[in-house]
Design an enzyme around this catalytic site. Structure first.
Site: not given
Ligand code: XUL
Ligand code: CO
Length: 436
Positions: A100, A103
């Site tokens: 992300h 992060d």
């Molecule tokens: C949340 C989840 C996230 C996604 C990416 O449950 O799985 O981490 O994979 O945003």
């Protein structure tokens, strides 16, 4: 200084090895159904759990020892963390990673400062990708942590939040393109509702459809050719997530004209929260030509939330690989470990044990699924079970030669239908056990 200097390069040593820091089944170059294990599985390490989790939970403070962290949210600390992450992935032989925006890089005081921070981290990611050959499976934007997204992002009741989200995804797509990302993921975050009394569901869904169409238009503008992936999840953090399961997502994609650019990223723990098996979600997505990638993890069936544990259950990985092989593989997707070590697993070495276990479990699942397919008995049974559709009236119906009138005439003449053949479920369960 290297962060993992006491840990050797993880190598394949075969099923008889008693070395906990070795693969017993994942042998990257071994060929299965004409393709290497490495190319079938395309393992990916997630940045958020593996390098940002600190062991804190709603009841307690951080627990995990991460000696490379300096305790600040600075860009320098984030850049150093990138070097640590690539050292880890290299030692693990992981060919991909996923992140992300928030992060990998600290959020700034303004959107401009956040963009700038992201660029400074992308510089180091690019350098490390070149040095190691490790690639980006997908990027995504975190549009759920910051309080501005309390009502959602693209589905917020506030139009400025929608605009902020658009600016954030625009930048995240640019960074994903710059780093050669093969996919871009939308997981629903807070796109859903807590209560229908205060929610205009139709308007929110229309906004989400519009937002995703804007993403496609921007991809065309900047030349991003990767696949867009939606990641279904039924609940948490909201009571109802709009992307609740594979069927709901595919319906949404069709309704908003997005089917040709989107596939799904199916996650085990999300499937079970939705009341489905992972095999069901994979088979459903595959049947609609929407199987893009998987977030490999597992939940705890006694707990009602997303525990994101590493997958070690051989039945689970076998079923995953049966469905994946059946639908022609993961293409540009991969097996992405959206999983975290438990709060009590406090040492950096636990990150290795966790990933080695997950990789070996999937390697075994792949080998078992391939053996089941090579033996052929299961497929033969299924083919036989549906054989009334291969000739005669069945073949005529499938090719569109009948309607209610002609079928009624056919049955009035024949008198009765005779489906009296056993489903043989127990025999087939025993059959699968022969290969486990
Ligand atoms: C949340 C989840 C996230 C996604 C990416 O449950 O799985 O981490 O994979 O945003
Ligand atoms: Co996920």
């Amino acid at each position: 200084m290297a962060a993992f200097s006491d840990i050797p390069q993880i190598q394949f040593e075969g099923p008889d090895s008693d070395n906990p820091l070795a693969f017993r089944y994942y042998n990257p170059d071994e060929m299965i159904e004409g393709k290497s294990m490495k190319d079938h599985l395309r393992f990916s390490v997630v940045y958020w759990h593996t390098f940002r989790a600190n062991g804190s939970d709603p009841f307690g403070a951080p627990t995990l020892n991460r000696p490379w962290e300096d305790g600040t949210d600075s860009v320098e600390n984030a850049q150093n963390r990138v070097r640590v992450a690539f050292e880890f992935m290299e030692k693990l032989q992981a060919p991909f990673y996923a992140f992300h925006d928030r992060d990998i890089a600290p959020e700034g005081d303004s959107m401009a400062e956040s963009h700038d921070n992201l660029d400074k981290i992308a510089d180091v990611l690019e350098e490390e990708q070149k040095r190691t050959g490790i690639k980006l499976l997908w990027g995504t934007a975190n549009m759920f942590s910051n309080p501005r997204f309390m009502h959602g992002a693209a589905t917020s009741c506030n139009a400025d939040v929608f605009a902020f989200a658009a600016g954030q995804v625009k930048k995240a797509m640019e960074v994903t393109l710059r780093l050669g990302g093969e996919n871009y993921v939308f997981w629903g975050g807070r796109e859903g509702y807590m209560n229908l009394y205060n929610t205009d569901m139709k308007r929110e869904m229309d906004h989400l459809g519009q937002f995703l169409n804007m993403a496609v238009a921007y991809a065309d503008e900047i030349g991003f050719k990767g696949t867009f992936l939606i990641e279904p999840k039924p609940k948490e953090p909201t009571k109802h997530q709009y992307d609740s399961d594979a069927a709901a997502c595919i319906n949404f994609l069709r309704a908003y004209g997005l089917m040709d650019r989107f596939k799904l990223n199916i996650e085990t723990n999300h499937a079970t929260l939705a009341g489905h098996t992972m095999m069901h979600e994979l088979d459903y997505a595959g049947a609609q030509d929407c199987l893009g990638s998987i977030d490999a993890n597992t939940g705890d069936l006694l707990l009602g939330w997303d525990t994101d544990q590493f997958p070690t259950d051989i039945y689970l990985t076998t079923q995953c690989m049966m469905a994946i092989l059946k639908h022609g593989g993961l293409g540009d997707g991969g097996v992405n470990f959206d999983a975290k070590v438990r709060r009590e697993s406090i040492d950096p070495i636990d990150l290795f044990h966790a990933h080695i276990g997950g990789m070996d479990a999937f390697a075994r699942g792949l080998k078992i699924a391939a053996a089941i397919r090579a033996e052929g008995g299961l497929q033969q049974f299924v083919d036989e079970r549906y054989s009334s559709w291969d000739t005669g009236i069945g073949a005529q119906i499938e090719s569109g030669k009948h309607d209610f009138n002609s079928l009624s005439t056919y049955m009035l003449d024949k008198g009765e239908a005779d489906p009296n053949t056993s489903g043989r479920q127990e025999m087939l369960e025993n059959h699968i056990n022969r290969f486990i």
